[in-house]
Design an enzyme around this catalytic site. Structure first.
Site, PDB file in Angstrom:
ATOM      1  N   THR A 151      15.477  46.426  30.966  1.00 16.98           N
ATOM      2  CA  THR A 151      16.933  46.322  30.976  1.00 16.98           C
ATOM      3  C   THR A 151      17.324  44.999  30.346  1.00 16.98           C
ATOM      4  O   THR A 151      16.595  44.012  30.444  1.00 16.98           O
ATOM      5  CB  THR A 151      17.519  46.336  32.403  1.00 16.98           C
ATOM      6  OG1 THR A 151      17.065  45.161  33.055  1.00 16.98           O
ATOM      7  CG2 THR A 151      17.090  47.548  33.165  1.00 16.98           C
ATOM      8  N   TRP A 172      41.017  42.919  45.160  1.00 21.12           N
ATOM      9  CA  TRP A 172      40.227  43.190  43.969  1.00 21.12           C
ATOM     10  C   TRP A 172      41.098  43.727  42.834  1.00 21.12           C
ATOM     11  O   TRP A 172      41.937  44.604  43.053  1.00 21.12           O
ATOM     12  CB  TRP A 172      39.158  44.243  44.277  1.00 21.12           C
ATOM     13  CG  TRP A 172      37.998  43.709  45.036  1.00 21.12           C
ATOM     14  CD1 TRP A 172      37.762  42.406  45.393  1.00 21.12           C
ATOM     15  CD2 TRP A 172      36.898  44.471  45.543  1.00 21.12           C
ATOM     16  NE1 TRP A 172      36.586  42.316  46.081  1.00 21.12           N
ATOM     17  CE2 TRP A 172      36.037  43.566  46.190  1.00 21.12           C
ATOM     18  CE3 TRP A 172      36.547  45.813  45.509  1.00 21.12           C
ATOM     19  CZ2 TRP A 172      34.848  43.970  46.796  1.00 21.12           C
ATOM     20  CZ3 TRP A 172      35.368  46.226  46.105  1.00 21.12           C
ATOM     21  CH2 TRP A 172      34.530  45.307  46.739  1.00 21.12           C
ATOM     22  N   LYS A 178      38.632  38.775  41.810  1.00 23.34           N
ATOM     23  CA  LYS A 178      39.040  38.658  43.209  1.00 23.34           C
ATOM     24  C   LYS A 178      40.211  37.695  43.290  1.00 23.34           C
ATOM     25  O   LYS A 178      40.037  36.494  43.209  1.00 23.34           O
ATOM     26  CB  LYS A 178      37.867  38.214  44.073  1.00 23.34           C
ATOM     27  CG  LYS A 178      36.849  39.318  44.179  1.00 23.34           C
ATOM     28  CD  LYS A 178      35.535  38.903  44.774  1.00 23.34           C
ATOM     29  CE  LYS A 178      34.486  39.943  44.430  1.00 23.34           C
ATOM     30  NZ  LYS A 178      33.571  39.546  43.372  1.00 23.34           N
TER      31      LYS A 178
HETATM   32  P1  AMP Z   1      22.154  49.905  31.047  1.00 24.00           P
HETATM   33  O1  AMP Z   1      21.025  49.883  31.992  1.00 24.00           O
HETATM   34  O2  AMP Z   1      22.093  48.851  30.004  1.00 24.00           O
HETATM   35  O3  AMP Z   1      22.370  51.245  30.467  1.00 24.00           O
HETATM   36  O4  AMP Z   1      23.475  49.567  31.881  1.00 24.00           O
HETATM   37  C1  AMP Z   1      23.836  50.311  33.008  1.00 24.00           C
HETATM   38  C2  AMP Z   1      25.203  49.884  33.463  1.00 24.00           C
HETATM   39  O5  AMP Z   1      26.176  50.223  32.478  1.00 24.00           O
HETATM   40  C3  AMP Z   1      25.672  50.567  34.715  1.00 24.00           C
HETATM   41  O6  AMP Z   1      25.155  49.969  35.886  1.00 24.00           O
HETATM   42  C4  AMP Z   1      27.178  50.433  34.607  1.00 24.00           C
HETATM   43  O7  AMP Z   1      27.605  49.156  35.019  1.00 24.00           O
HETATM   44  C5  AMP Z   1      27.403  50.546  33.122  1.00 24.00           C
HETATM   45  N1  AMP Z   1      27.797  51.911  32.765  1.00 24.00           N
HETATM   46  C6  AMP Z   1      27.026  52.898  32.257  1.00 24.00           C
HETATM   47  N2  AMP Z   1      27.760  54.002  32.004  1.00 24.00           N
HETATM   48  C7  AMP Z   1      29.027  53.719  32.357  1.00 24.00           C
HETATM   49  C8  AMP Z   1      30.259  54.440  32.349  1.00 24.00           C
HETATM   50  N3  AMP Z   1      30.344  55.671  31.877  1.00 24.00           N
HETATM   51  N4  AMP Z   1      31.356  53.809  32.821  1.00 24.00           N
HETATM   52  C9  AMP Z   1      31.309  52.547  33.284  1.00 24.00           C
HETATM   53  N5  AMP Z   1      30.185  51.810  33.308  1.00 24.00           N
HETATM   54  C10 AMP Z   1      29.057  52.383  32.858  1.00 24.00           C
END
Ligand code: AMP
Length: 534
Positions: free
Chosen positions: A181, A441, A436
């Site tokens: 990640t 929020w 915040k």
């Molecule tokens: P990654 O592991 O880089 O794909 O990031 C994952 C994170 O992206 C999640 O924990 C969310 O915070 C954000 N995320 C993924 N899909 C969405 C979505 N459709 N709407 C809002 N946030 C999202």
């Protein structure tokens, strides 16, 4: 029932047996490359023989530093099916992060696209486990490189035997792939995907109410193949024998539009910034998108205005989905239920713009600060927790982070969400991006999406400014469309928001900027934004 392992072999062998004639297309360095699943299968055999010849053993990691190409697809299937582990490297990592992930995963071989060579050449002396570099381009000639030992992918494949017996004794719990990640703080965290996780994830994606891919589809993954298995599309599309289209090196929105039109793409997937770019191009130049069934949009929240613009201007539905690297990645996808067809259009949009309902096979809930279960009323916000057969139970060789995020049998996502009575989740924010203010929020995502509905706005990101009295107050960073630059004021944006959200929530400041910095996977980079403007 039989004790039959779920492994990628069933994906690969099915594609060969049933879909040998179906086409795979790639925008290669010297033009469009076309072949079929039959030829693809033969090349996966040659690739497996090649990797064995390079001394790669079962369980060892084979890394890729590559664009979305047919060669990358060959690696996606050959590496896990022969019993090794595919490690997709994010080509936008900083050099120190690349060094970290390659050494941490103990990669044995790196397969690298020719135009990405400089990234590896710059760090080659710091790589402690890599024994071979294999360079991918469309000739058998080895380009000039400082990497050593270096080989040509096409030459190795041409010399390898086309026959290979993929093993039948792989355990479904054995690792098939891994991905790190892009952590905003600390070192990247590794997630290992088992064969079983990939197969069950693919089955769930295939269901009609999720991605619903079929043999009749033409699938183009725009989401990079280094990001969370390209949301599973290469595996699912191969399993169903869909025609696959790969946009190759450095695709821009115009190239993507052309490919969608020429190859008659029916299904693609990408982050909102991709769809924003494509919309801008497609508004100026007319492309034929009549083949498209849907564009899947995930990775961050889709602005309602963008979803509506696709419906109204291009006649293409955008389908919202949510997931994480830790979740293989699909968790939810948003389609309206049959009885919602009778609902007024605006009410349908309130559903479609949410992140959707849980994929068959997973479980999720929201919890409060003390871990208590919260109601599914569409209003109460809590942290989203997920569990299921394709949710990571730990980070690779990182017990500290594992203990922090994987607790009591649940993945703690750090995403704040609501769940409504119909079961649709809505991601309000990342915990760290919520503002915040005076103990209340404010969702930065909500405000961004409202601002992006303003006709003058191309992009908007909202961050928290420290405030003496209220702790934090929102500041909106706004990029105007070229025709509106200098003509739209802070007051215009604020009065546009007035009435759409409570007065106390309105941003204290609207800052007009040239560009919103993006993360390595194309999301708004709020950490960088804070660094630049606070
Ligand atoms: P990654 O592991 O880089 O794909 O990031 C994952 C994170 O992206 C999640 O924990 C969310 O915070 C954000 N995320 C993924 N899909 C969405 C979505 N459709 N709407 C809002 N946030 C999202």
């Amino acid at each position: 029932m039989m004790n039959y392992p779920l492994t990628t072999k069933s994906i690969l062998e099915r594609a060969k047996m049933l879909y040998a004639k179906k086409e795979i297309v790639c925008r290669d360095y010297s033009g469009m490359f076309r072949y079929n699943y039959g030829q693809f299968y033969e090349r996966t055999c040659r690739l497996a023989n090649t990797l064995e010849g390079l001394g790669v053993k079962r369980g060892e990691r084979v890394a890729t530093l590559a664009w979305n190409t047919h060669r990358h697809l060959e690696l996606y299937l050959a590496v896990p099916t022969m019993g090794c582990v595919l490690h997709t490297l994010n080509l936008r990592l900083f050099p120190d992060q690349l060094i970290y992930v390659i050494n941490h995963a103990e990669d044995r071989v790196i397969m690298v696209d020719q135009d990405l060579l400089p990234l590896l050449e710059a760090i080659k002396d710091k790589l402690t486990t890599v024994k071979h570099f294999v360079i991918m381009n469309d000739t058998a000639e080895l380009p000039q490189t400082a990497l050593s030992p270096a080989h040509s992918y096409e030459k190795l494949l041409a010399e390898a035997s086309p026959a290979y017996n993929f093993p039948s004794d792989l355990d479904e719990w054995s690792p098939a792939a891994m991905c790190y990640t892009t952590a905003t703080t600390g070192d990247p965290k590794g997630v290992v995907y088992t064969h079983r996780a990939i197969l069950l994830h693919s089955l769930s994606c295939l269901s009609t109410d999720m991605m619903g891919l079929s043999e009749r589809d033409t699938v183009m993954a725009v989401v990079p193949m280094f990001h969370a298995n390209a949301w599973g599309m290469p595996f699912t599309a191969t399993w169903t024998g869909s025609k696959q289209v790969f946009p190759g090196s450095r695709p821009d929105p115009a190239i993507l539009c052309q490919l969608i039109q020429d190859e008659k793409v029916t299904m693609t997937a990408g982050v909102p910034t991709i769809w924003m770019g494509i919309l801008q191009v497609a508004e100026k130049v007319k492309y034929d998108f009549s083949s498209v069934k849907g564009f899947i949009c995930g990775g961050s929240a889709i602005p309602l205005a963008l979803m509506k613009a696709y419906d109204e201007k291009l006649g293409v539905p955008v389908i919202h989905a949510y997931g994480m690297t830790e979740t293989t990645p699909l968790v939810t996808l948003s389609r309206t239920k049959s009885y919602m067809d009778q609902w007024p259009e605006d009410q349908q949009y309130t559903i479609r713009v949410k992140q959707g309902v849980v994929a068959p096979g997973l479980e999720l809930k929201i919890v409060g600060e003390n871990g208590e279960d919260l109601p599914h009323d569409g209003k109460t916000m809590g942290e989203l927790l997920i569990r299921g057969p394709w949710i990571a139970g730990e980070y690779y060789k990182n017990p500290e982070k594992s203990a922090e995020c994987m607790k009591d049998g649940w993945l703690h996502t750090n995403d704040i969400a609501t769940i409504d009575e119909e079961g649709y989740i809505f991601i309000c924010d990342r915990t760290k991006d919520l503002i915040k203010s005076g103990g209340e929020w404010i969702s930065s995502v909500d405000m961004e999406n409202t601002i992006m509905a303003h006709p003058a706005v191309a992009e908007a990101a909202v961050i928290a400014m420290p405030h003496e009295k209220w702790d934090e107050r929102p500041m909106a960073c706004v990029v105007l469309k070229p025709d509106y630059a200098g003509k739209t004021t802070e007051e215009d944006i604020k009065s546009f928001l007035d009435g759409k959200m409570a007065k106390w929530m309105l941003p204290d400041k609207v800052l007009f900027i040239e560009e919103i910095p993006k993360t390595s996977v194309g999301k708004f980079n709020k950490k960088e934004l804070r660094k630049l403007y606070l």
